[in-house]
Design a protein around this motif. Structure first.
Motif, short mmCIF file in Angstrom:
data_model
loop_
_atom_site.label_atom_id
_atom_site.label_comp_id
_atom_site.label_asym_id
_atom_site.label_seq_id
_atom_site.Cartn_x
_atom_site.Cartn_y
_atom_site.Cartn_z
N ILE A 294 -14.09 -37.48 76.62
CA ILE A 294 -13.88 -36.08 77.42
C ILE A 294 -13.56 -36.46 78.86
O ILE A 294 -14.49 -36.88 79.69
N SER A 295 -12.50 -36.10 79.39
CA SER A 295 -12.09 -36.33 80.65
C SER A 295 -12.81 -35.00 81.53
O SER A 295 -12.51 -34.00 81.17
N ASP A 296 -13.58 -35.48 82.27
CA ASP A 296 -14.41 -34.50 83.19
C ASP A 296 -13.86 -34.20 84.50
O ASP A 296 -14.29 -34.66 85.61
N PRO B 88 -18.28 -39.24 78.23
CA PRO B 88 -17.57 -38.76 79.16
C PRO B 88 -16.85 -39.40 80.48
O PRO B 88 -17.04 -40.72 80.42
N HIS C 127 -13.77 -30.66 86.05
CA HIS C 127 -15.18 -31.29 86.51
C HIS C 127 -16.29 -30.50 86.57
O HIS C 127 -16.22 -29.32 87.47
N ASN C 128 -17.18 -30.66 85.76
CA ASN C 128 -18.49 -29.85 85.51
C ASN C 128 -19.66 -30.70 85.61
O ASN C 128 -20.81 -30.33 85.44
N THR D 82 -20.67 -31.96 80.41
CA THR D 82 -19.67 -32.71 79.61
C THR D 82 -20.36 -33.18 78.40
O THR D 82 -19.67 -33.10 77.18
N LYS E 171 -27.76 -28.02 82.11
CA LYS E 171 -26.71 -27.99 83.05
C LYS E 171 -27.02 -27.85 84.62
O LYS E 171 -26.23 -28.17 85.43
N TYR F 168 -15.14 -40.08 84.16
CA TYR F 168 -14.92 -39.22 85.54
C TYR F 168 -15.19 -40.62 86.33
O TYR F 168 -16.07 -41.02 86.61
N VAL G 202 -22.05 -34.41 84.28
CA VAL G 202 -22.22 -35.28 82.99
C VAL G 202 -22.96 -34.54 81.99
O VAL G 202 -22.64 -34.44 80.87
N SER H 99 -9.83 -32.73 77.41
CA SER H 99 -9.83 -32.61 79.14
C SER H 99 -10.32 -31.16 79.63
O SER H 99 -9.97 -30.11 79.08
N LYS H 100 -11.11 -31.34 80.50
CA LYS H 100 -11.56 -30.01 81.14
C LYS H 100 -11.88 -30.37 82.44
O LYS H 100 -11.76 -31.33 83.09
#
Length: 345
Positions: A38-40, A9, A67-68, A73, A185, A11, A70, A64-65
């Motif tokens: 993975i771009s968070d 991840p 921000h949510n 992600t 999550k 960020y 770690v 890429s998504k």
């Protein structure tokens, strides 16, 4: 066939740290692997660096998504993973040369569901002074060793290093999916512990290799060091979730974890040194959380445990909502820390 998927991840990481992390992965000699970056919600500069590595090395796969967090992600990465095994690397850390080749061979040779190894903390533990989990490698943990590992996930009391990190574990992908082991999550603290506890409690084939493969970078702005003004509700969400899945033999360790969290929160969240929060506000927050159902459920983990007379007194006060002794204790600890800071100057 992809042998290992590595989930990274990204960020808000300094670019020089990100490059060191990705360089250490690009240097791996195992070719049958994939690096799921993975771009968070990362910045354009961070994403640009990641794409640069993807252009140079086919093993890098960039996603890429928005921000949510770690947990979400990492779960995204697990869902995308095509490898026989999967592991994690934080984007500000780095790994040793050829570690993927070595851990994969060890896992396959012993048909392991989870393989553990050691880590060092940058600038704190020199490479030649790493205290290992155990003094020897174990191809397959027995039931007693497995239970020690389970206890150590909850509270670091049996070994020199914590077993809560996902980044120092290799997991068999089919095992995780068959047992439906996922990241919660809803947890913003303790998500590693929750994931690992589920995994270790479900696994039958656990191994340990007595080598230091992972380098952890201690940062002041990391989640574990970040100041949270009213942390107990967040911690209680984690404690009660673990309690709902905890095996009977591990309840004692979870109770100790609850005590650690409570007193840590008193010192660094409700009665902190040099933080812009009033004691009045902290006491108001404590008055709401301590009588709550969630907090009292956490206290029940300490039922029938052998504790000092002083701790039994504080627990009695917490159960009866008699909070003055708790405030006095926290104020004394704050005064002591302030005095220590003063004399260090």
């Amino acid at each position: 066939m992809i042998k290992v998927s590595v989930i990274i991840p990204v960020y808000k990481v300094p670019l020089e740290y990100l490059r060191k992390c990705l360089d250490s992965l690009a240097a791996q000699t195992l070719h049958e692997c994939e690096f799921i970056v993975i771009s968070d919600g990362a910045s354009e500069a961070e994403l640009s660096v990641c794409k640069e590595y993807a252009r140079a090395d086919f093993r890098f796969k960039i996603f890429s998504k928005a921000h949510n967090g770690v947990s979400a992600t990492r779960q995204f990465g697990l869902n995308e993973a095509k490898g026989q095994y999967v592991t994690f690397v934080d984007s500000d850390d780095w790994v040793e040369l050829n570690y993927l080749d070595e851990i994969y061979k060890k896992a396959v040779e012993n048909s392991l569901e989870i393989l553990n190894w050691d880590y060092r903390i940058e600038n704190i533990i020199p490479s030649n002074q790493v205290k290992p989990l155990l003094n020897h490698s174990i191809s397959l943990l027995n039931e007693e060793e497995r239970n020690l590992f389970l206890n150590n996930i909850l509270i670091n009391q049996n070994f020199g290093q914590s077993l809560s990190f996902c980044s120092t574990r290799l997991y068999k992908t089919s095992f995780l999916r068959e047992k439906n082991i996922t990241f919660n999550k809803e947890l913003s603290i303790g998500e590693d512990k929750a994931f690992n506890y589920q995994a270790y409690a479900s696994a039958n084939r656990l191994g340990y290799i007595n080598k230091t493969y992972y380098n952890y970078r201690m940062r002041d702005d990391s989640t574990i060091h970040k100041f949270i003004s009213n942390s107990l509700p967040i911690y209680m969400r984690y404690i009660n979730y673990i309690a709902s899945i905890c095996l009977t033999q591990n309840k004692k360790s979870l109770g100790k974890e609850f005590l650690n969290i409570f007193f840590h929160s008193l010192d660094y969240s409700y009665f902190p040194t040099n933080k812009d929060i009033s004691i009045k506000s902290s006491i108001s927050n404590l008055k709401k959380i301590i009588p709550s159902k969630e907090f009292q459920q956490g206290l029940s983990l300490l039922n029938d445990q052998k504790l000092s007379i002083r701790l039994h007194f504080y627990l009695f006060c917490l159960r009866k909502n008699i909070l003055l002794p708790i405030y006095i204790k926290a104020s004394r600890r704050l005064l002591k820390r302030n005095l220590l800071c003063f004399f260090k100057k």
